[in-house]
Design a protein around this motif. Structure first.
Motif, PDB file in Angstrom:
ATOM      1  N   PRO A  84      27.544  31.398  40.873  1.00 20.13           N
ATOM      2  CA  PRO A  84      27.092  32.797  40.386  1.00 20.13           C
ATOM      3  C   PRO A  84      27.784  33.741  41.267  1.00 20.13           C
ATOM      4  O   PRO A  84      28.270  34.843  40.825  1.00 20.13           O
ATOM      5  N   HIS A  85      28.051  33.199  42.824  1.00 20.19           N
ATOM      6  CA  HIS A  85      28.913  34.274  44.022  1.00 20.19           C
ATOM      7  C   HIS A  85      30.587  34.459  43.323  1.00 20.19           C
ATOM      8  O   HIS A  85      31.287  34.969  43.192  1.00 20.19           O
ATOM      9  N   LEU A  86      31.498  33.672  42.164  1.00 18.22           N
ATOM     10  CA  LEU A  86      32.161  33.675  41.665  1.00 18.22           C
ATOM     11  C   LEU A  86      32.445  34.573  40.521  1.00 18.22           C
ATOM     12  O   LEU A  86      33.552  35.388  40.326  1.00 18.22           O
ATOM     13  N   ASP A  87      31.381  35.122  39.893  1.00 20.04           N
ATOM     14  CA  ASP A  87      30.909  36.396  39.205  1.00 20.04           C
ATOM     15  C   ASP A  87      31.417  37.433  39.800  1.00 20.04           C
ATOM     16  O   ASP A  87      30.623  38.880  39.433  1.00 20.04           O
ATOM     17  N   ARG A  88      30.962  37.638  40.838  1.00 26.38           N
ATOM     18  CA  ARG A  88      30.703  38.974  42.303  1.00 26.38           C
ATOM     19  C   ARG A  88      31.860  39.667  42.376  1.00 26.38           C
ATOM     20  O   ARG A  88      33.051  39.206  42.944  1.00 26.38           O
ATOM     21  N   GLN A  89      31.935  40.903  42.037  1.00 26.89           N
ATOM     22  CA  GLN A  89      33.524  41.862  42.408  1.00 26.89           C
ATOM     23  C   GLN A  89      33.053  41.452  43.838  1.00 26.89           C
ATOM     24  O   GLN A  89      32.502  41.693  44.527  1.00 26.89           O
ATOM     25  N   LEU A  90      35.309  41.864  43.865  1.00 29.03           N
ATOM     26  CA  LEU A  90      35.641  42.110  45.034  1.00 29.03           C
ATOM     27  C   LEU A  90      36.170  43.651  44.855  1.00 29.03           C
ATOM     28  O   LEU A  90      37.025  44.070  44.074  1.00 29.03           O
ATOM     29  N   ILE A  91      35.553  44.489  45.996  1.00 30.11           N
ATOM     30  CA  ILE A  91      36.131  45.969  45.680  1.00 30.11           C
ATOM     31  C   ILE A  91      36.663  46.044  47.288  1.00 30.11           C
ATOM     32  O   ILE A  91      36.579  45.860  48.481  1.00 30.11           O
ATOM     33  N   VAL A  92      38.090  46.138  47.318  1.00 28.69           N
ATOM     34  CA  VAL A  92      38.936  45.760  48.137  1.00 28.69           C
ATOM     35  C   VAL A  92      39.535  47.093  48.597  1.00 28.69           C
ATOM     36  O   VAL A  92      40.575  48.137  47.962  1.00 28.69           O
ATOM     37  N   ILE A  93      39.453  47.752  49.667  1.00 29.36           N
ATOM     38  CA  ILE A  93      39.737  49.209  49.822  1.00 29.36           C
ATOM     39  C   ILE A  93      41.105  49.512  51.007  1.00 29.36           C
ATOM     40  O   ILE A  93      40.743  48.654  52.231  1.00 29.36           O
ATOM     41  N   THR A  94      42.571  49.606  50.608  1.00 34.68           N
ATOM     42  CA  THR A  94      43.358  50.094  51.323  1.00 34.68           C
ATOM     43  C   THR A  94      43.450  51.862  51.612  1.00 34.68           C
ATOM     44  O   THR A  94      43.860  52.759  50.172  1.00 34.68           O
ATOM     45  N   THR A  95      43.794  52.273  52.295  1.00 35.25           N
ATOM     46  CA  THR A  95      44.233  53.503  53.753  1.00 35.25           C
ATOM     47  C   THR A  95      46.292  53.371  53.444  1.00 35.25           C
ATOM     48  O   THR A  95      46.092  51.807  53.858  1.00 35.25           O
TER      49      THR A  95
END
Length: 300
Positions: A84-95
């Motif tokens: 199930p975790h393969l469908d979890r979105q990654l939100i990558v924040i870069t400043t």
């Protein structure tokens, strides 16, 4: 005799051709009325027990043309992800920093890394509006799903500017209720692709040791959590130049006065619902407010 035999032979050849044509026409005519279900015999796969196996579902189509060459996702049928975790979105924040002359090169390198990470992934890049046009053109060509956020505020202090940019990104995540695992990725960070698969498994909050190598210095600094089961009970700092390690408790007197333990921002990731689901996580409010310090809340 020879002159009479030739017309007869021609007539026989014509007769044979007409008969052959008529037979082919009749066979094709009646074949068209054959039941279509007979074709399903070849479309079903028979298992060792002699019973037809479950039909193979259609494979998921990748919407982003820049990532269409990723065979990993193409092998996973829709709705049948093995984990199930393969469908979890990654939100990558870069400043970003406007005074960094290597900023564009770092962003391009990070984009090349993120392009190799299986989706879903959203890259949020925050930048001062004056320097945004050049970066916007570069982001459009990366093949990574992104959101480019800008701000007008002028902050001469680099640390204050970075905190402001993180708050801009967190307010955006909160306002739009973006679901996923949030991670702050510095533009100059270097990653192993397995790292992103590890943080996809985070349910609430996760942290790990992080090594940094200061520029023009022959040393590395490692800091990371000291854990007891699933609870962080301290934070370890170790400098390779003197081989000394110090451990701080997350609840020192200074921390009790409202100053959370200062850790590297890239050393943790968390569930984004912490920002916009107050009842679940005990936050006072979920209404976005540009004056609130979301970064301070996350650190606490």
């Amino acid at each position: 005799m020879g002159s009479f035999d030739r017309p007869r032979k021609r007539i026989q050849l014509w007769k044979k051709a007409l008969i052959h044509f008529a037979l082919c026409f009749v066979m094709g005519f009646f074949t068209g009325f054959a039941p279509a279900s007979t074709a399903s015999i070849f479309s079903r796969r028979i298992g060792s027990s002699g019973r037809p196996t479950k039909p193979v579902p259609a494979l998921e189509k990748l919407a982003d043309p820049g990532i269409a060459n990723r065979s990993v996702m193409a092998e996973i049928p829709v709705g049948e992800s093995p984990e199930p975790h393969l469908d979890r979105q990654l939100i990558v924040i870069t400043t970003t920093r406007s005074d960094d002359r290597l900023q564009e090169a770092f962003l391009r390198r990070l984009a090349c890394t993120l392009k190799l990470v299986p989706p879903p992934l959203l890259w949020i890049v925050v930048q001062a509006r004056a320097a945004a046009p050049v970066t916007a053109e570069m982001l459009r060509k990366t093949g990574v799903m992104y959101r480019h956020l800008t701000f007008e505020k002028n902050l001469p202090d680099p640390a204050a500017e970075a905190d402001h940019q993180r708050n801009v990104a967190l307010n955006h995540v909160e306002y739009h209720r973006l679901a996923g695992v949030v991670h702050f990725a510095g533009a100059s960070n270097v990653y192993d692709l397995e790292f992103f698969e590890e943080i996809r498994q985070i349910q609430v909050w996760g942290t790990w040791p992080l090594a940094t190598a200061p520029a023009n210095r022959r040393r590395a600094v490692v800091d990371g959590p000291v854990c007891s089961s699933s609870e962080v009970v301290g934070w370890l700092f170790k400098d390779s130049s003197n081989d000394k390690a110090t451990v701080r408790s997350p609840m020192t007197d200074a921390d009790k006065k409202g100053k959370p333990l200062k850790i590297d921002i890239s050393a943790f990731a968390f569930n984004s619902t912490i920002l916009w689901d107050p009842e679940r996580w005990g936050r006072p409010t979920s209404v976005p407010d540009t004056s609130q310090d979301s970064m301070m809340f996350v650190q606490r």
